[in-house]
Scaffold this active site. Structure first.
Site, mmCIF file in Angstrom:
data_model
loop_
_atom_site.group_PDB
_atom_site.id
_atom_site.type_symbol
_atom_site.label_atom_id
_atom_site.label_comp_id
_atom_site.label_asym_id
_atom_site.label_seq_id
_atom_site.Cartn_x
_atom_site.Cartn_y
_atom_site.Cartn_z
ATOM 1 N N SER A 58 0.852 -1.192 0.000
ATOM 2 C CA SER A 58 0.000 0.000 0.000
ATOM 3 C C SER A 58 0.890 1.245 0.000
ATOM 4 O O SER A 58 0.421 2.350 -0.289
ATOM 5 C CB SER A 58 -0.935 0.006 1.213
ATOM 6 N N GLU A 128 0.176 -12.401 -1.327
ATOM 7 C CA GLU A 128 -1.237 -12.424 -1.709
ATOM 8 C C GLU A 128 -1.538 -13.646 -2.572
ATOM 9 O O GLU A 128 -0.739 -13.998 -3.447
ATOM 10 C CB GLU A 128 -1.574 -11.180 -2.547
ATOM 11 N N GLU A 195 -8.770 -9.956 3.869
ATOM 12 C CA GLU A 195 -9.157 -8.583 3.524
ATOM 13 C C GLU A 195 -10.535 -8.561 2.869
ATOM 14 O O GLU A 195 -10.796 -9.328 1.931
ATOM 15 C CB GLU A 195 -8.103 -7.978 2.572
HETATM 16 N N1 LIG Z 1 -4.840 3.738 2.122
HETATM 17 C C1 LIG Z 1 -5.010 2.462 1.846
HETATM 18 N N2 LIG Z 1 -5.739 1.696 2.691
HETATM 19 C C2 LIG Z 1 -5.932 0.376 2.440
HETATM 20 O O1 LIG Z 1 -6.596 -0.294 3.255
HETATM 21 C C3 LIG Z 1 -5.335 -0.188 1.271
HETATM 22 C C4 LIG Z 1 -4.570 0.656 0.429
HETATM 23 N N3 LIG Z 1 -4.432 1.961 0.740
HETATM 24 N N4 LIG Z 1 -3.952 0.174 -0.680
HETATM 25 C C5 LIG Z 1 -3.889 -1.249 -0.888
HETATM 26 C C6 LIG Z 1 -5.132 -1.888 -0.448
HETATM 27 C C7 LIG Z 1 -6.331 -1.535 -1.295
HETATM 28 N N5 LIG Z 1 -7.398 -1.696 -0.345
HETATM 29 C C8 LIG Z 1 -8.752 -1.450 -0.584
HETATM 30 C C9 LIG Z 1 -9.131 -0.342 -1.292
HETATM 31 C C10 LIG Z 1 -10.465 -0.066 -1.525
HETATM 32 C C11 LIG Z 1 -11.437 -0.915 -1.039
HETATM 33 C C12 LIG Z 1 -12.889 -0.585 -1.278
HETATM 34 O O2 LIG Z 1 -13.197 0.398 -1.896
HETATM 35 N N6 LIG Z 1 -13.816 -1.403 -0.784
HETATM 36 C C13 LIG Z 1 -15.233 -1.145 -0.878
HETATM 37 C C14 LIG Z 1 -16.003 -2.453 -0.834
HETATM 38 C C15 LIG Z 1 -17.252 -2.365 -1.650
HETATM 39 C C16 LIG Z 1 -18.159 -3.560 -1.483
HETATM 40 O O3 LIG Z 1 -17.959 -4.609 -2.132
HETATM 41 O O4 LIG Z 1 -19.103 -3.448 -0.691
HETATM 42 C C17 LIG Z 1 -15.681 -0.266 0.304
HETATM 43 O O5 LIG Z 1 -16.631 0.501 0.138
HETATM 44 O O6 LIG Z 1 -15.059 -0.340 1.384
HETATM 45 C C18 LIG Z 1 -11.060 -2.025 -0.326
HETATM 46 C C19 LIG Z 1 -9.708 -2.295 -0.092
HETATM 47 C C20 LIG Z 1 -6.873 -2.017 0.967
HETATM 48 N N7 LIG Z 1 -5.527 -1.527 0.916
HETATM 49 C C1 LIG Z 2 -3.922 -3.634 3.674
HETATM 50 C C2 LIG Z 2 -2.785 -4.503 4.083
HETATM 51 C C3 LIG Z 2 -3.251 -5.854 4.544
HETATM 52 C C4 LIG Z 2 -1.772 -4.627 2.969
HETATM 53 O O1 LIG Z 2 -1.564 -5.638 2.359
HETATM 54 C C5 LIG Z 2 -1.021 -3.408 2.630
HETATM 55 O O2 LIG Z 2 -1.049 -2.436 3.391
HETATM 56 O O3 LIG Z 2 -0.359 -3.424 1.584
HETATM 57 MG MG LIG Z 3 -0.451 -5.297 0.559
#
Ligand SMILES: Nc1nc(=O)c2c([nH]1)NC[C@@H]1CN(c3ccc(C(=O)N[C@@H](CCC(=O)O)C(=O)O)cc3)CN21
Ligand SMILES: CC(C)C(=O)C(=O)O
Ligand SMILES: [Mg+2]
EC number: 2.1.2.11
Length: 291
Positions: A58, A128, A195
């Site tokens: 991330s 992953e 996740e």
């Molecule tokens: N700042 C940041 N926080 C993170 O947790 C994160 C990163 N970057 N970069 C790498 C991954 C990407 N991640 C993510 C990014 C977006 C969603 C997301 O938009 N999820 C939707 C789910 C929608 C649904 O199916 O209901 C959400 O609304 O949370 C999830 C994980 C987690 N990780």
């Molecule tokens: C969100 C966590 C689990 C991760 O893989 C990351 O920060 O890259």
């Molecule tokens: Mg990661």
């Protein structure tokens, strides 16, 4: 219990071990993981007493300004792991294996993992995915590198497996996830990150596995939680996921400080005499001793 080895004992703190994390689970103690990418972030995490630090890929989105994690290289991960290590010498550090380094030949995976450990100073790596990844987990573990598995939403493959959406919602996805979780454990993983998984699926995984299951967007009943540093302190500019709890507003704090500095330089308020060096010929103080 055996006493900690010299390398585990630095300062007053005892660095945790993979066995320690398993024991923590057996004793129903929740495990706290947070990401960090640099020395000050790592220092803050260690001072807060987290159980382990994740140098996540991330990094690409939080610190390097990319839109995804797939641009992050092994060299990037080494560079930032070294910085984290200098900021948190007593905390167990897990570093993400970058995009595609756990695919293809075993040599490729071995080279990447070895450099994260030897050059970066990571204590473990996180990988992953499922399928052929399990062989890589077995290979690394047998070779002596602790591996954390990562299932559910795996950001490195969102381009081919349906994007940022919750996993384990259908019966089929749920069964696949649980099977994969068990496989990861069997392959030798010491920990599993889940996740964006429904709460009941994650709870079931935590019940089925002996190794700690760490959730991010996986509900209340995993063995621990992980969140991204910049999400916690409120310094991430991208879209905030539902699973994030923001504990501070660092962004506006920082912007306010920089704005004040800019204004004070322009108006001549900064620097004042207290920021200014006096010549030796004026021991009494050029400014009348006023500081
Ligand atoms: N700042 C940041 N926080 C993170 O947790 C994160 C990163 N970057 N970069 C790498 C991954 C990407 N991640 C993510 C990014 C977006 C969603 C997301 O938009 N999820 C939707 C789910 C929608 C649904 O199916 O209901 C959400 O609304 O949370 C999830 C994980 C987690 N990780
Ligand atoms: C969100 C966590 C689990 C991760 O893989 C990351 O920060 O890259
Ligand atoms: Mg990661």
């Amino acid at each position: 219990m055996r006493s900690p080895s010299l390398s585990e004992r630095r300062g007053n703190k005892v660095k945790k071990t993979t066995l320690g994390f398993k024991k923590q689970k057996q004793q129903n103690e929740r495990c706290v993981m947070v990401t960090a990418y640099d020395a000050p972030g790592a220092e803050a995490a260690e001072a807060a007493g987290v159980d382990l630090i994740l140098v996540g890929d991330s990094l690409g989105m939080t610190v390097l300004g990319y839109d995804t994690t797939t641009d992050v290289t092994t060299a990037d991960m080494i560079h930032h792991t070294r910085a984290v290590k200098r900021g948190a010498r007593d905390t167990f550090i897990v570093t993400d294996m970058p995009f595609l380094t756990a695919q293809g030949s075993q040599d490729r995976t071995l080279d990447a993992a070895l450099s994260l450990i030897q050059q970066g100073g990571a204590d473990a790596v996180k990988i992953e995915g499922a399928g052929s990844v399990f062989q890589k987990i077995r290979m690394l573990t047998e070779g002596g590198i602790p591996v954390c598995a990562h299932l559910g939403l795996t950001p490195q493959t969102v381009g081919v497996d349906g994007g940022y959406r919750v996993r384990g919602r259908t019966q089929e996805e749920r069964e696949t996830l649980l099977k994969e979780a068990l496989e990861a454990e069997k392959a030798g993983a010491f920990m599993l990150v889940l996740e964006c998984v429904t709460e009941e699926t994650a709870e079931e995984a935590a019940r089925l596995l002996q190794i700690p299951v760490i959730g991010i967007g996986a509900g209340r009943f995993t063995d621990g939680q992980v969140l991204v540093y910049h999400d916690i302190i409120g310094q991430f500019s991208g879209k905030q996921a539902k699973f994030v709890k923001q504990y501070a507003d660092a962004r506006s704090l920082i912007e306010q400080a920089l704005l004040s500095y800019t204004e004070e330089v322009r108006s001549g308020v900064f620097p004042d005499t207290s920021h200014t060096f006096e010549p030796l010929e004026h021991p009494g103080g050029l400014y009348g001793g006023k500081k």
